[in-house]
Design an enzyme around this catalytic site. Structure first.
Site, PDB file in Angstrom:
ATOM      1  N   TYR A   1       0.814  -1.223   0.000  1.00 18.99           N
ATOM      2  CA  TYR A   1       0.000   0.000   0.000  1.00 18.99           C
ATOM      3  C   TYR A   1       0.847   1.273   0.000  1.00 18.99           C
ATOM      4  O   TYR A   1       0.375   2.343  -0.381  1.00 18.99           O
ATOM      5  CB  TYR A   1      -0.943   0.034   1.216  1.00 18.99           C
ATOM      6  CG  TYR A   1      -2.042  -1.000   1.177  1.00 18.99           C
ATOM      7  CD1 TYR A   1      -2.282  -1.768   0.036  1.00 18.99           C
ATOM      8  CD2 TYR A   1      -2.855  -1.209   2.274  1.00 18.99           C
ATOM      9  CE1 TYR A   1      -3.283  -2.718   0.018  1.00 18.99           C
ATOM     10  CE2 TYR A   1      -3.865  -2.153   2.255  1.00 18.99           C
ATOM     11  CZ  TYR A   1      -4.072  -2.914   1.116  1.00 18.99           C
ATOM     12  OH  TYR A   1      -5.065  -3.849   1.098  1.00 18.99           O
TER      13      TYR A   1
ATOM     14  N   LYS B   1       3.156 -15.388   2.515  1.00 24.54           N
ATOM     15  CA  LYS B   1       3.110 -16.111   1.241  1.00 24.54           C
ATOM     16  C   LYS B   1       4.560 -16.452   0.877  1.00 24.54           C
ATOM     17  O   LYS B   1       5.058 -16.112  -0.199  1.00 24.54           O
ATOM     18  CB  LYS B   1       2.414 -15.223   0.193  1.00 24.54           C
ATOM     19  CG  LYS B   1       2.066 -15.898  -1.108  1.00 24.54           C
ATOM     20  CD  LYS B   1       0.964 -16.919  -1.003  1.00 24.54           C
ATOM     21  CE  LYS B   1       0.701 -17.565  -2.366  1.00 24.54           C
ATOM     22  NZ  LYS B   1      -0.118 -18.774  -2.262  1.00 24.54           N
TER      23      LYS B   1
ATOM     24  N   ASP C   1      -3.425 -17.961   1.538  1.00 23.63           N
ATOM     25  CA  ASP C   1      -4.571 -18.606   0.886  1.00 23.63           C
ATOM     26  C   ASP C   1      -5.178 -19.663   1.801  1.00 23.63           C
ATOM     27  O   ASP C   1      -6.393 -19.780   1.934  1.00 23.63           O
ATOM     28  CB  ASP C   1      -4.188 -19.179  -0.489  1.00 23.63           C
ATOM     29  CG  ASP C   1      -2.837 -19.886  -0.489  1.00 23.63           C
ATOM     30  OD1 ASP C   1      -2.080 -19.757   0.492  1.00 23.63           O
ATOM     31  OD2 ASP C   1      -2.527 -20.569  -1.479  1.00 23.63           O
TER      32      ASP C   1
ATOM     33  N   ASP D   1      -5.649  -6.709   5.784  1.00 24.91           N
ATOM     34  CA  ASP D   1      -6.828  -5.973   5.337  1.00 24.91           C
ATOM     35  C   ASP D   1      -7.938  -6.972   4.982  1.00 24.91           C
ATOM     36  O   ASP D   1      -9.083  -6.883   5.451  1.00 24.91           O
ATOM     37  CB  ASP D   1      -6.419  -5.132   4.109  1.00 24.91           C
ATOM     38  CG  ASP D   1      -7.507  -4.175   3.667  1.00 24.91           C
ATOM     39  OD1 ASP D   1      -8.572  -4.146   4.302  1.00 24.91           O
ATOM     40  OD2 ASP D   1      -7.276  -3.452   2.682  1.00 24.91           O
TER      41      ASP D   1
ATOM     42  N   ASP E   1     -11.325  -8.359   7.569  1.00 24.72           N
ATOM     43  CA  ASP E   1     -12.722  -8.198   7.157  1.00 24.72           C
ATOM     44  C   ASP E   1     -13.429  -9.555   7.097  1.00 24.72           C
ATOM     45  O   ASP E   1     -14.593  -9.684   7.473  1.00 24.72           O
ATOM     46  CB  ASP E   1     -12.816  -7.515   5.784  1.00 24.72           C
ATOM     47  CG  ASP E   1     -12.909  -6.001   5.929  1.00 24.72           C
ATOM     48  OD1 ASP E   1     -12.655  -5.494   7.040  1.00 24.72           O
ATOM     49  OD2 ASP E   1     -13.237  -5.324   4.935  1.00 24.72           O
TER      50      ASP E   1
END
Ligand code: NAD
Length: 360
Positions: free
Chosen positions: A140, A190, A222, A246, A250
């Site tokens: 980001y 990852k 994942d 992020d 959620d």
């Protein structure tokens, strides 16, 4: 004397913060806490009163405070404003100004509300997990970034980047949080594909040597996304980078099905923090005594625990929430058959009444 800055903001913000302050007052009385509470402006309310969503006076007060409680910002009346004046910019401003790099998002599903989840009750009832998300780095913010022309077509690109020191400080927040809870930390990355994750894993393992009591595990993002819906109760604390956090936070919030119940904290290196419900300003129900104040009340509990060091006061608040739910009181967003629907203020009063001296 510890200083708390309260920023009610917009929409339902002032209503829910008002109830949270009733609870804070009572708990301060019961636990003998010496608190100075100041109120300031942020978001659309600040734009209306002072011409800026994060005015200088608020900035000064925020820097002085030991902790900040925020309601919510935003509303349709501000959508036409130029970008730097929009309420959300106030929130971004305070986050970057205070260097809030660690975002703590608990996903707790009180057993009494298991029916609110889209998952089967036995999968989620009693869920209590904490996601620690790095908030100021990663793809980001990484450079270079942009959209440019290459070989006759446009390409878009961003950079996922973490330094060892950034990883180390968020890992420590994760381990410290695990020490206060179930002593299990799952680091999500990852590392099978990304070098930035390879370094992440290496540094987390290294930091873990300072926390021998914490059982550390690693999971690819994942798989973590799958495990969160398959068997979310396997997790105690998860720590991860900005973009993975992020998405996963959620996902975890939605497991509980009740947005009006979930608090959050954003901390900096000095443990000063910004505490807020995860939901927005809900303009559709603002001013109608319909909003659920519990996410904000639980944000006060987090504030007392993480920034002010008052663990027993935090637990007292959390226990009061459980007791009110046991009594069958529900705001409209979480009401179900056989329960008593109450408004924002009545829920706040019930919480105050449920705070008692014998459960801390
Ligand atoms: P929202 O979270 O405000 O509302 C989504 C839905 O959930 C609405 O139906 C609302 O009524 C309901 N809801 C939210 N909080 C509730 C509560 N405490 N009790 C009962 N019901 C509740 O999200 P939105 O509608 O997408 O956004 C509304 C405004 O809030 C926008 O201006 C947005 O930019 C802003 N926003 C602010 C924050 C923040 O301040 N951190 C976060 C998200 C959205």
């Amino acid at each position: 004397m510890q200083r708390i800055l309260v920023l009610p903001g917009d929409g339902i913000g002032p209503e829910i913060v008002n109830e949270a302050l009733k609870v804070l007052d009572r708990v301060a009385e019961l636990d003998g806490l010496e608190l100075e509470i100041d109120e300031g402006l942020i978001g659309g309310a600040a734009y209306d009163a002072a011409g800026h969503p994060y005015p200088e006076t608020t900035r000064e007060m925020a820097r002085e405070a030991d902790a900040i409680l925020l309601g919510a910002v935003g509303g349709p009346q501000y959508e036409a404003l130029e970008r730097p004046m929009r309420p959300e910019r106030g929130l971004l401003g305070i986050r970057s100004d205070l260097g809030l790099f660690a975002n703590l998002r608990p996903a707790i599903l009180y057993p009494q509300l298991a029916a609110a989840s889209t998952l089967r009750p036995e999968i989620v009832a009693g869920l209590d997990l904490l996601i620690v998300r790095e908030l100021t780095g990663d793809i980001y913010f990484g450079q270079p970034r942009g959209i440019e022309e290459r070989e006759g077509e446009r390409v878009g690109f961003n950079t996922a980047i973490y330094s060892e020191s950034e990883i180390e400080r968020i890992a420590r927040v994760g381990f410290e949080a695990a020490m206060q809870r179930g002593r299990r930390l799952c680091s999500v990355d990852k590392a099978n594909v990304l070098e930035v994750s390879e370094l992440w894993r290496e540094v987390v393992v290294r930091v873990g040597r300072d926390y021998p009591e914490v059982e550390l595990s690693h999971m690819y993002v994942d798989n973590a996304a799958m495990q969160l819906v398959r068997a979310p109760k396997q997790f105690d604390v998860m720590v991860t980078g900005n973009i993975f956090g992020d998405i996963l936070s959620d996902e975890a919030a939605m497991l509980t099905g009740s947005i009006g119940m979930l608090p959050s904290a954003s901390l900096n290196a000095e443990k000063a923090g910004l505490y807020e419900p995860i939901h927005g300003s809900a303009p559709d129900i603002a001013g109608q005594d319909k909003a659920n104040p519990i996410a904000t009340v639980l944000s006060v509990a987090m504030l007392l625990r993480h920034s002010l060091g008052h663990e027993s006061a935090a637990r007292r608040i959390e226990a009061a929430v459980g007791r009110v739910l046991d009594d069958g009181l529900r705001t409209a967003d979480i009401v179900s058959e056989g329960c008593t629907q109450v408004g924002t203020a009545a829920m706040g009063d019930a919480l105050v009444a449920a705070l008692s001296t014998d459960n801390a």
